[in-house]
Write an enzyme that holds these catalytic residues in place. Structure first.
Site, PDB file in Angstrom:
ATOM      1  N   CYS A  81      73.560  43.454  -4.103  1.00  0.00           N
ATOM      2  CA  CYS A  81      74.271  42.794  -5.281  1.00  0.00           C
ATOM      3  C   CYS A  81      75.791  43.090  -5.125  1.00  0.00           C
ATOM      4  CB  CYS A  81      73.668  43.755  -6.582  1.00  0.00           C
ATOM      5  SG  CYS A  81      73.815  42.549  -8.041  1.00  0.00           S
ATOM      6  N   HIS A 190      68.306  41.805  -5.894  1.00  0.00           N
ATOM      7  CA  HIS A 190      67.727  43.171  -5.781  1.00  0.00           C
ATOM      8  C   HIS A 190      66.545  43.456  -5.090  1.00  0.00           C
ATOM      9  CE1 HIS A 190      70.830  44.986  -8.532  1.00  0.00           C
ATOM     10  NE2 HIS A 190      71.062  43.692  -9.000  1.00  0.00           N
ATOM     11  N   GLU A 192      64.889  46.059  -4.533  1.00  0.00           N
ATOM     12  CA  GLU A 192      64.074  47.244  -5.322  1.00  0.00           C
ATOM     13  C   GLU A 192      63.579  46.674  -6.504  1.00  0.00           C
ATOM     14  OE1 GLU A 192      67.297  46.696  -5.417  1.00  0.00           O
ATOM     15  OE2 GLU A 192      68.185  47.419  -7.258  1.00  0.00           O
TER      16      GLU A 192
END
Lengths: 209, 246
Positions: A81, A190, A192
């Protein structure tokens, strides 16, 4: 077990990156300590927020030089990001700020016009892979599965095509979704927070470490 | 369009009521979050439904545990009253905070959080009730009037730095009789940030009715998921058939 250092520079929600690494069998080390950075098998630069404050914090903590030193060793480095945006030459949010210059490009606001649509771009978006470059980042994923969670208002431009691994179209504007230049990786999305597809990208990164 | 699971939590149980009242226990928040993640949900919103009455959010341990195994965006709401609460929320593993009551009492909180952590982590929460000539914003889990016109308040929240907005119709919440399409359209067209609509879904035609009028950025589902009336995949199909790529 691979030790992946998550750079702690006082920005962003790093718990989820750390949780994801643990889930994938790696050992997360949240730190800004130069010795621990140098010893890591890989580094993740997380981040949310504005470009200038991100760079300012990296400078404040003496991390800019550490990052360059690390990247020169050839060990894998991933920016997520804002962490990806900082890889480029410059950012134009609140005036022009120099970035890390690890990948050529300039980070600008997505030029969405009033009435055209909304910013931030907060969405799960399907990306198009760049078939002209070797696919390490998205290996094992089908085109269908290349759907990731984005939250941002800025994107990079003037990035040489050979470094772009994935892109998408947002309201007619090109958004660079991911870059790779040698051992330097960046994802605007992202990983994650992108479910099994995102974890697959992180697994591919850990595999390089 | 995002498919979002909304978990209203009271005393460690996911509960479900009607018009945000008459609450009934439906399950364990961590187990439900894990199940929805495994089923492919896009995002999860946890709301501590009594927090603002008691003055604190009790969900941090739940978020901490859930975020170890749930790798989609997590929003926490209810009783977020200070920048410190936000710090604790993010540290627990939340990605965003939903702020309603405290933002009405102290609009500067929205501004402060947006400045410190970025707009992307501020989800302004608006609870609406229909009144003559428009909608009023409510606080304290739909119990207290604010005197604020919901549309004006929505615009103000964007100026203050909200990055996203979740609009819950108290009139429709828990009724399974459809979204409040009027307020959804009015607010969605008044702001230029992503808007999430919550409250009222009961059957597939309700999505069609909403999307004919306006295209929000996400939809919240609670009862249908908790009572297993529909799976995440079913809801995705519903959205696709209503013309929204999900």
């Amino acid at each position: 077990m691979k030790t992946i250092c998550i750079l702690d520079y006082g920005i962003g929600n790093i718990r989820s990156v750390s949780n994801a690494l643990t889930n994938l069998g790696a050992k997360p080390d949240i730190t800004r300590d130069p010795a621990r950075i140098a010893a890591a098998d890989g580094i993740i630069l997380p981040g949310v927020g504005a470009f200038p404050s991100g760079m300012e914090l990296l400078h404040q903590h003496g991390l800019v030089a550490e990052i360059h030193r690390y990247v020169q060793t050839g060990k894998p480095f991933l920016g997520i990001c804002l962490g990806m945006q900082l890889l480029f030459d410059k950012g134009t949010e609140f005036g022009t700020t120099d970035g890390l210059s690890l990948v050529p490009g300039i980070v600008d606001r997505i030029p969405v016009q009033p009435g055209e649509g909304r910013l931030p771009h907060i969405a799960w978006s399907r990306i198009a892979r760049n078939s002209a470059v070797p696919d390490v980042m998205f290996a094992g994923l089908s085109d269908e599965q290349c759907r990731f969670y984005f939250v941002h208002s800025f994107t990079a431009r003037d990035v040489p095509r050979e470094f772009v691994t994935g892109a998408l179209d947002y309201l007619g504007h090109q958004v660079i979704a991911a870059v790779q230049r040698g051992n330097v990786w960046g994802t605007q999305f992202h990983p994650e927070k992108s479910g099994p597809s995102g974890l697959a990208v992180l697994t591919n990164f850990i595999g390089q470490c | 369009m995002r498919v979002i699971a909304r978990l209203d939590v009271k005393n460690q149980f996911v509960i479900k009521g009607i018009h945000l009242e008459g609450l009934r226990k439906v399950g364990d928040p961590i187990e439900l979050a894990k199940a929805y993640y495994a089923a492919g949900i896009d995002e999860i919103v946890f709301i501590d439904s009594v927090a603002s009455l008691y003055g604190r959010n009790n969900l941090f341990p739940v978020i901490r545990k859930a975020s170890e195994e749930v790798f989609v965006p997590i929003t926490i709401g209810g009783g977020i009253r200070s920048v410190d609460d936000v710090a604790q929320a993010l540290d627990s593993g939340a990605d965003k905070v939903a702020i309603n009551t405290a933002g009405v009492h102290n609009p500067k909180l929205i501004e402060d959080v947006a400045k410190k952590y970025g707009s992307q982590c501020v989800v302004a929460s608006i609870q609406t009730k229909k009144v003559p000539g428009g909608w009023e914003a409510y606080v304290d889990a739909g119990r207290e009037k604010t005197g604020l016109n919901a549309l004006d308040w929505a615009k103000r929240l964007v100026e203050l730095g909200a990055g996203e907005m979740i609009v819950t119709s108290i009139d429709q919440e828990g009724t399974k009789s459809g979204f409040d399409v009027e307020v959804a359209q009015a607010i969605n067209e008044s702001v230029n940030i992503p808007v999430i609509i919550s409250g009222g879904y009961g059957q597939p035609k309700h999505v069609g009715e909403l999307l004919k009028r306006t295209q929000p950025s996400g939809l919240c589902f609670a009862s249908v998921l908790h009572y297993k009336t529909a799976s995440v995949a079913d809801l995705r199909t519903v959205l696709r058939e209503a013309g929204a790529p999900a």
